[in-house]
Motif scaffolding. Structure first.
Motif, PDB file in Angstrom:
ATOM      1  N   SER A   1     -40.423  12.922  21.508  1.00  0.00           N
ATOM      2  CA  SER A   1     -39.230  12.854  20.492  1.00  0.00           C
ATOM      3  C   SER A   1     -38.194  14.160  20.862  1.00  0.00           C
TER       4      SER A   1
ATOM      5  N   ALA B   1     -39.960   4.221  19.936  1.00  0.00           N
ATOM      6  CA  ALA B   1     -38.911   4.862  20.765  1.00  0.00           C
ATOM      7  C   ALA B   1     -37.613   4.205  20.479  1.00  0.00           C
TER       8      ALA B   1
ATOM      9  N   LEU C   1     -35.865   6.721  27.463  1.00  0.00           N
ATOM     10  CA  LEU C   1     -37.022   6.763  26.710  1.00  0.00           C
ATOM     11  C   LEU C   1     -38.002   7.771  27.002  1.00  0.00           C
TER      12      LEU C   1
END
Length: 296
Positions: A117, A185, A263
């Protein structure tokens, strides 16, 4: 023949110097997780790194190392074949039983608990930096990351309304392409870049049919480079059932991003999201950046 009296002293000095150099050398390290590998590289701390997992493909110096397998399906034998003294592992690494086996035979397993995150990224960098004794370099890298995150937040604040509707497409060779739903994601990067995820009716990634595609009407498709290759290229993408009847399909609006930069939730992710924001909102085509728009 009698040896000089100073010879034993010299031998002791040489042995002491060798011991000090050996003690100061970086331990043989295997890194598990692309985010952790990128942080080590950004901290200029790849000395002693002798192996990686399959997800760690950046930079080239890391990609050139032998792989011990996929980060969620590790095997102790493959890791031990590299004779590591230390393992630095991302939060997603496992199975935990394998990590416990490695600890039991004396490998120092350093777990970086911060996950995938943006909010966790600064703390993740500091955790890696502390683990290898590069605290000052870690704080410097965090300052750069926080500056990018602040810029991204300012861009989102000034973004025009309504946000563009985007579809994040996940694909690998041989698999059916899937759209990113909630708690993925894919959704996280769409929203971080000031967009709106077109698919919020399900969790995770899911293959969607023509009717569903037409119903949500995405204005743009976001894919990764490897994902687009898995489909067979842009021409094959637009042949997916129903996609041609969406605004994205009619305009053939496609944004392609570097997989790991976007990502991986490592040091490059904030700047990759800024690039995605700029392309998504038509500020430039993104040529040569982490994200670019593919001409129709």
């Amino acid at each position: 023949m009698r040896l000089p009296s100073w010879l034993p002293w010299l031998a002791s000095v040489i042995l002491l110097i060798w011991y000090m150099q050996a003690s100061a050398a970086a331990p043989r390290t295997v890194v598990i997780g692309s985010d952790v590998a990128e942080i080590l590289a950004a901290l200029d701390a790849l000395e002693g790194v002798v192996g990686r997992d399959d997800t760690s493909q950046y930079p080239e110096r890391v990609a050139a190392l032998p792989s011990v397998g996929y980060l969620r399906q590790l095997a102790a034998e493959g890791i031990l074949s590299l004779a590591p003294q230390r393992l630095i592992v991302a939060a997603a690494a496992g199975p935990r039983e394998v990590l416990a086996q490695l600890e039991a035979v004396g490998v120092d397993v350093v777990r970086i608990e911060q996950g995938a995150s943006l909010a966790a990224l600064p703390d993740k960098v500091l955790a890696v930096a502390r683990a290898i004794g590069h605290d000052a370099a870690g704080e410097s890298l965090v300052s750069e990351i926080e500056a990018d995150l602040a810029r991204l937040a300012a861009l989102r604040e000034a973004a025009p309304e309504p946000p563009p509707s985007a579809m994040f497409l996940l694909s690998h060779s041989g698999m059916t392409p899937m759209a990113a739903g909630r708690d993925t994601a894919g959704q996280a990067v769409i929203e971080a870049a000031g967009g709106r995820n077109a698919f919020t009716g399900f969790n995770g990634y899911k293959a969607v049919g023509a009717e569903a595609l037409v119903g949500v009407a995405p204005e743009v498709v976001i894919a990764t480079r490897s994902g687009l290759e898995g489909i067979g290229g842009a021409a094959r993408l637009w042949q997916l059932p129903g996609l041609a009847m969406t605004p994205a399909g009619r305009e053939q609006r496609l944004i392609v991003c570097d997989d790991q930069a976007l990502l991986g939730f490592g040091p490059r992710t904030p700047s990759a999201l800024i690039a995605l924001y700029e392309v998504l909102h038509g500020q430039h085509a993104g040529t040569g950046t982490a994200c670019r728009e593919v001409p129709s």
